[in-house]
Each structure stands twice: as C-alpha cells, then as structure tokens.
Design a protein around this motif. Structure first.
Motif, short mmCIF file in Angstrom:
data_model
loop_
_atom_site.label_atom_id
_atom_site.label_comp_id
_atom_site.label_asym_id
_atom_site.label_seq_id
_atom_site.Cartn_x
_atom_site.Cartn_y
_atom_site.Cartn_z
N ARG A 88 0.84 -1.20 0.00
CA ARG A 88 0.00 0.00 0.00
C ARG A 88 0.87 1.25 0.00
O ARG A 88 1.96 1.25 0.58
CB ARG A 88 -0.91 0.03 1.23
CG ARG A 88 -1.88 -1.14 1.33
CD ARG A 88 -2.75 -0.99 2.57
NE ARG A 88 -1.93 -0.88 3.77
CZ ARG A 88 -2.35 -0.34 4.92
NH1 ARG A 88 -3.58 0.16 5.00
NH2 ARG A 88 -1.55 -0.30 5.97
N THR A 89 0.38 2.30 -0.64
CA THR A 89 1.03 3.60 -0.60
C THR A 89 0.09 4.58 0.10
O THR A 89 -1.04 4.81 -0.36
CB THR A 89 1.37 4.11 -2.01
OG1 THR A 89 2.27 3.19 -2.63
CG2 THR A 89 2.02 5.48 -1.94
N LEU A 90 0.54 5.14 1.20
CA LEU A 90 -0.26 6.05 2.01
C LEU A 90 0.39 7.43 2.01
O LEU A 90 1.60 7.55 2.20
CB LEU A 90 -0.37 5.53 3.45
CG LEU A 90 -0.84 4.08 3.62
CD1 LEU A 90 -0.76 3.66 5.08
CD2 LEU A 90 -2.25 3.91 3.09
N ARG A 91 -0.43 8.46 1.77
CA ARG A 91 0.09 9.83 1.68
C ARG A 91 -0.65 10.76 2.63
O ARG A 91 -1.87 10.67 2.77
CB ARG A 91 -0.05 10.37 0.25
CG ARG A 91 0.73 9.59 -0.79
CD ARG A 91 0.50 10.17 -2.17
NE ARG A 91 1.21 9.41 -3.20
CZ ARG A 91 2.47 9.63 -3.55
NH1 ARG A 91 3.15 10.61 -2.97
NH2 ARG A 91 3.05 8.89 -4.48
N GLY A 144 -0.54 6.00 11.57
CA GLY A 144 -0.74 7.35 11.06
C GLY A 144 0.43 8.24 11.44
O GLY A 144 1.51 7.76 11.78
N SER A 189 -4.85 9.49 2.88
CA SER A 189 -4.80 8.05 3.10
C SER A 189 -3.89 7.68 4.28
O SER A 189 -4.05 6.62 4.88
CB SER A 189 -4.33 7.33 1.83
OG SER A 189 -3.09 7.85 1.38
N LEU A 190 -2.93 8.55 4.59
CA LEU A 190 -2.14 8.39 5.82
C LEU A 190 -2.82 9.23 6.89
O LEU A 190 -2.89 10.46 6.80
CB LEU A 190 -0.70 8.86 5.61
CG LEU A 190 0.24 8.71 6.81
CD1 LEU A 190 0.44 7.24 7.17
CD2 LEU A 190 1.58 9.38 6.56
#
Length: 761
Positions: free
Chosen positions: A696-699, A717, A704-705
């Motif tokens: 997963r890519t969280l930003r 987070g 999304s992060l």
C-alpha cells in the motif's frame, strides 16, 4: 560518575587476596585491536574478560573448562553433561535461563541439590562454582520466627569421603554466615558472620549477572586451599585443609542444603486460613574445573545494546595490562582485544532483533568458556530514531481488572472511561468480538491464581498450571484483541498478558508461563521475604533508580524483565491524592508504565486520579499513551527489533527517505503492532509524508495516511508536535518512509517550556 552510571559501565571487578602461591587480582587480558569490515552495515559487539590468576601458570595446568549451562533447556531437572540435579519433596534444582535454581519450599536436612562430576586431567586441580542468594538483602523480621536458607558445597572422593566443605546461609540475623569446615578434623572456621547482598548492575548499554560468591577448592601440594570471594570486591575468607594420604582425589562437588523455611498462618485477616511460606533459594552457575595454577576467567556482560556503527564504550574501571594468549570469538567472529576500551570486540553484520542469543567463546591459558550474550543491535539513521513509546508519548498507562469474567466485567467496571482495558480473566464471559470496539480491550489471563501456594510451586506443577491457564483462554476465545484478530492480520489465540499468578510466584512459575506464551506478567517475585526472588534480579517499573542505584528493576532491558512488571496502583481502596499522585509522577518522570487495576464488584475508589490519567493533560507536561498490557510488551519488542536506515540515494535537501522494517513479532510470541518512527524536523515544515508498507502507498496529502491529531490510543498514522514528526506503522519487510520538507519554512520556536506540575492536593 553516579552509582547507576558506574554500574551500567561496570566491566571488571578487582579483587586482591592472599593465597598460598600468589596474590589474586582480577584484570583484563588480550592483544591487538579490533578490525572493521570494509563494507556492509555492522554493529560492534563486545566481551569483557576478567580473570583470577593463581600464580605462574605451570604447563601441566593449562587445561580446564567452565560449565555455563548455556546450552541447557529451561526446565532441565535430571542432568546436563557433568551436572546431575536432585529433587526432594522440600527442594528442587532446575535450570532456568542458564542458571541452576536451587529452591527450598520446606525445611530440609542435608538434602542433595546437585552433583558436579568434572574431568580432572592432572594432579594439580582447582574446582569451583559461583552462587548467590536471589534477594537483594535480608527482609526477614526475626519476630516472625527463624528463617535459615543454607547451601553447602562439599568435595568428596570416589568413596564418598568428604575432604572439606563451605557453608553459606542467609535468613534471620543469626543465620547469615559463611563458614569453612575441615571435615576430617571436625573443625569449623567462620569466614563471615553476614551474607552480601546480590545487587544487579543493569544499564541502557549493558547489564551483568548479579554479584555472587566464587567458592574454589585448589590442590596445592599436600593441601587443599579453599577460597571464598565475592564479585563486589570482597575477599570473604580463605583456609587450608591437609589432604589425607588415603583420600582418593576429587570425584564430585556435592551441593546440598540444610534449611529452616518459615511459615506463617493468617497474615491476611480476610483469609485467616491462608498460609504464607517464606521459601528461599540459591542460584548456582559456572561450575568449573581447571589446572591448579590456571587462571579463572570471568566473562560478561549478560546483555548488551550495540548501536550500528558506534564505537564500544570505554570500560568504567581500570582494565589492567593486555596479555598475550587469550582467544575470544563472538558469534564465531574473532574478537581481538582493544586496549583503548579494555574489551574484546568484533564487528558483526547488522541484524535487527531484541535480545538475540549470540555465542561467545573464551580460551585463556587452556581454560575454555562457552556462553551466550543477549545482543540487541540498534539501527541508527540521520534525523530519525524509533520512539521509546508509541506516538512519542512520555509514559504509559494500563487499566486492568483482576478476577474478571472476560470482557463483560471490565467493560462494566470501567464504564465512563475512554481507555483501552486489559481483562485479566479467571472465568469465561463475553467474546473476542467485544475487544474490537473503541476504546478496545485485551483478553488476558489471571490463572493460575493460587496465591496461597504460589511461592512453593516446583517446575512440573508450574508447567501444568501455566498450560491449563493458556488452554482456558484458547478454548473460550478466538483472539486476545484487535492486534491479534486474524481480520486485522493477527495470528489469533495469542494470549500474551497476565495479571499475576496470585500476588507472588516462584521463578519456576514465571518461566513456565513464558513457555506457555505469556510475555508480560506481574508480581512474580517480591521485594520482601515470602517469595524466593525479588526485584533486583529481574523486573520492571519497580524502582526508578534501581536497587542501590544499580538500575535493576526499572526498564525491561531483557524480555524476561517483563515477567515481573510492577502493578503499582490499585484503586480498590481510597488513598489520599498526594501519595497516589507521587506514585504516578515517579512513573511519568522516568518514562515508565503504570499498571492500574482493581477487582469486580468494587467501585473505583480513586475516580479523580483515574479520570485524570485517562483525560488529556492540561496541568501536567508529561502525557501518557493509553495502552493494554499486550500492546506495551509488543511495542517494546517492536522498538528493539526495528530496522531503520537512511536512504541517501532517494534523499536530497528537501526529501528524507528511510527504509523501515519490523519483523519477527509472531515468531517471538508477540503481536505485530504499529511502531513509531520519530524524526526531528529541525524547524522545517512538512509538505508531504509517503509511506509504502505491505503493498500500500499512504500519503499525508491525499488523506490516506491518517492524521492522528495527538491520539493516545494506538493506531497507524502520523502526528507532528513540537517540531518532531511521529509516523506509526506496521513496517512490513521492504517498507519505506519519505518526508518532503518545505525549503523555505520559517524556523519554529522550539525553546523549552516551563514544565507544568500537578497540584499537590
């Protein structure tokens, strides 16, 4: 240097005694200096070697070995190589964590504990062992009655004829002594009318086994020289015994006990039928046989934290002159002597993991030692580190309920609080699904709960009851909490927390519960008599400074320290605000864990304090992470098992990139939980945060992060507070973290604030 820091860097004890042949001085040996590998990430591990010489070494005496029991399994009751263990109804000798735990739960007379049958390779010999009582000092009140916990070491020949014996004892004032007996002559010499406390030096870089006695029987011509030393630097005493012409030479060193174990009835008026047994023990280690003039090597530390790329700290005491002939390896890698630090050092390939057992070997004048070091390699990265506690908070609180029927009881008692709960279950009630509702809950264990007989349990009973307790949870629940739930990536049926085995327990129960899967427990020993051990040997969050400044009993530098984690705040009964808050403040100021608890069918008698702990602090600078027991244990494991590195190839002036991974939790018996990476921003503002974890890519920029907004209940987070970025994640293998920074952001005011303190009443 204060005592705590001195203990943390203690590497050698200097003992000067008078012997028939020579003075005995403990000092370091070794030539050369450590070499650094040309490439790859490394951490430099070290071994400290001290020795007790016995004069000029004769060529015929260059032989011998030390039995460290490093390869013996916990729970060994029969024999290990040249050591045979004996059991009676009153006594037990069992290997626990590489030492022999010799326990007395009832009075005994001349009960054999173990027999050591070494290989004697020449006419000149020296047979020795180390021992200590597992209590820091004597807490026996003589008005209760007589308490005498004895250990006798007797050297016998093949016909069973004894040559000499040393008696050690602790207990009530008249029962503390060390004496020497010439068995043939029937003469006794008192060497000391006291016993020395066995303090434990522990620190953030290294820790050592508790101070102990070294008892040796050395043949010198037609006499046997008996010496008793103590590693705190005391020459306890020495004497000689003539060897009769008919004595057949050493065949066995026999350790036995003559003990009077105190029992008292009705100490607790609420249960007048209860019996308190003041059981006792001696811990025996490092049985050795060597040539008469060969030196005796002492090897340490017990554990060490080696920081990636860092130099080994210099020894805190004089090391003496290097000496040719010593050979040391760590993890199979040669470890030459470093004259600057006074230690033997080896650069090992970096491998993250908390307290991994690494074999070290020492050969000194023909005497060999094979032992284990508990080694933690700590990753180092620019601007970043793994946070001490989740989301960078200063201290931790745990709210628990003893004697409960699963989640139902805990949820009822703590209604109105927003704090995760730990339900120490002794009865079945509710289901695992209740653990997934905010503010979350953990199903934990409070079985065995035989607090009347807890301090007398031997190994086999301890194992049976530990397994029964673990089976109770597995048979009635599916998972312990949200991090153990298979729907959240957990293993299921991983129950790792326990209140205590009923206020106190033997060490056998502690290690049996560990084998059954428990990773955090409480009150498995006791500061006062009534339990065989106490907080100075292992434990956490008991004494901020450690017993006598030793550092022991606060931070869990070894995993086993969590098996005696203090539960210091009970809300069962009223308590004035000042005394209760002093306890909380000590924990908070020292970044510890406060485990608060009570019992069902009682109202919380400290509601103001409990709500203050639960709520965000407006009148106190130090804030707490609100956790369960299992989260605490699993986070500590994750912290020390995290691999963090700065990725220079993907970084520039405006982007900092890191490689992060936290693995091995399930295999080690913990949950995989979010671990926090904290980054000092240096006054710069954050434009974006990108986490790539588990596909997963969280930003931060896309949402999304998650922004944790100062959350105090564990989650994944990011948070930004006081110029520091905190990013919490699972960090599966191959995870990356990138932080984009504003090149033109204003410098933040990061000046220190005046600390706020709680009102005094």
């Amino acid at each position: 240097m204060d005592r705590r820091k001195l203990a943390a860097y203690l590497v050698v004890v200097i003992l000067m005694v008078t012997s028939v042949s020579a003075g005995l001085i403990l000092f370091y040996h070794g030539p050369g200096s450590a070499a650094v590998p040309d490439e790859g990430r490394t951490a430099r591990a070290w071994v400290n070697v001290a020795s007790i010489p016995s004069g000029t070494v004769r060529e015929a005496d260059r032989w011998g070995s030390v039995e460290t029991l490093a390869g013996a399994s916990a729970g060994t009751l029969s024999y290990y190589r040249q050591v045979a263990f004996h059991q009676t109804e009153a006594t037990e000798s069992v290997v626990l964590d590489g030492e022999i735990w010799c326990m007395m739960r009832a009075s005994a007379v001349d009960a054999v504990l173990l027999r050591y049958s070494p290989e004697v390779r020449g006419p000149g010999w020296n047979i020795s062992f180390e021992c200590y009582s597992p209590q820091a000092g004597d807490a026996f009140d003589p008005s209760f009655g007589t308490q005498h916990i004895g250990l006798t070491a007797k050297l016998i020949d093949r016909n069973g004829t004894a040559l000499a014996a040393v008696d050690l004892s602790y207990g009530t004032p008249d029962d503390r002594y060390v004496s020497l007996r010439d068995v043939g002559a029937g003469a006794t010499t008192v060497l000391s009318n006291t016993t020395i406390a066995s303090t434990t030096p522990k620190g953030p870089l290294e820790g050592y086994a508790p101070d102990r006695y070294i008892v040796s029987f050395q043949r010198e011509g037609g006499r046997c020289v008996i010496t008793v030393l103590h590693t705190s630097g005391v020459m306890v005493g020495q004497g000689t015994v003539d060897i009769p012409s008919g004595w057949g030479g050493p065949a066995q060193l026999v350790l036995s006990t003559t003990s009077t174990v105190l029992t008292r009835r009705g100490i607790d008026p609420s249960v007048p039928w209860s019996v308190t047994t003041y059981s006792g023990a001696w811990i025996v280690d490092n049985l050795a046989c060597r040539g008469a003039t060969a030196p005796y090597p002492l090897v340490g530390p017990l554990y060490e934290y080696a920081y990636q790329g860092a130099q080994v700290p210099t020894a805190g005491l004089p090391t003496g002159a290097p000496r040719e002939g010593a050979s040391v390896t760590i993890g199979g890698t040669p470890a030459p002597f470093n004259a600057t630090t006074g230690r033997y050092e080896a650069d090992l390939g970096f491998e993250a993991g908390w307290g991994k057992k690494v074999r070290c070997s020492v050969e000194l004048d023909g005497v060999t030692v094979e032992d284990n070091i508990s080694l933690t390699m700590v990753a180092v990265a620019e601007h970043a580190r793994v946070s001490e506690w989740w989301n960078g908070w200063d201290w931790v609180s745990v709210f628990g309920l003893d004697d409960c029927a699963g989640p139902d009881s805990a949820l009822t008692v703590y209604r109105g609080y927003e704090h995760p709960l730990t339900a120490y279950s002794i009865y079945q009630g509710g289901s695992s699904r209740q653990t997934l509702t905010y503010p979350y809950l953990e199903i934990a264990l409070h079985n065995p709960h035989d607090w009347e007989g807890g301090s007398i349990k031997f190994w086999n009973d301890a194992v049976a009851q530990a397994n029964t307790g673990a089976s109770f949870l597995r048979n009635n629940y599916e998972y312990a909490g949200r991090w153990d739930a298979p729907s959240n990536g957990g293993q299921g049926d991983t129950y790792i927390s326990m209140a205590n085995p009923g206020n106190k327990a033997t060490y056998q129960q502690l290690y049996a519960l560990w084998q059954a899967g428990i990773r955090i427990d409480g009150r498995s020993s006791d500061k006062v008599a009534g339990s065989p051990g106490n907080h100075t040997q292992l434990g956490s969050w008991y004494d901020a400074g450690g017993y006598l400044g030793s550092g022991a009993g606060w931070y869990p530098y070894r995993a086993v320290d969590l098996m005696d984690a203090s539960r210091s705040l009970s809300w069962d009964n009223p308590r004035n605000w000042t005394s209760a808050f002093e306890l909380v403040d000590e924990v908070a100021e020292n970044h510890g864990v406060l485990r608060a608890y009570g019992h069902p069918n009682r109202a919380i008698a400290l509601p103001e304090l409990m709500h203050w702990i639960d709520n965000g602090k407006t009148n106190y600078t130090l804030e707490n992470w609100k956790a369960t027991d299992g989260e605490v244990a699993s986070y500590i494991y994750g912290r020390w098992s995290a691999d963090l590195s700065f990725d220079a190839g993907r970084s520039d002036a405006s982007t900092w990139s890191y490689n992060v991974s936290c693995g091995g939790a399930a295999a080690a018996g913990y949950w995989k939980v979010p671990v926090t990476i904290e980054i000092d921003l240096g006054g710069r503002a954050v434009k974006d945060i990108v986490v790539k974890d588990g596909g997963r890519t969280l930003r931060m920029s896309s949402g999304s992060l998650a922004d944790l907004h100062g959350a105090r209940i564990m989650d994944s987070g990011y948070d930004i507070r006081n110029g520091v970025l905190y990013v919490s994640g699972m960090w599966s293998e191959g995870s990356t973290l990138s932080v984009d920074l504003d090149d033109h952001s204003p410098v933040l005011d990061l000046g220190p604030e005046t600390p706020m303190i709680m009102r005094a009443d």
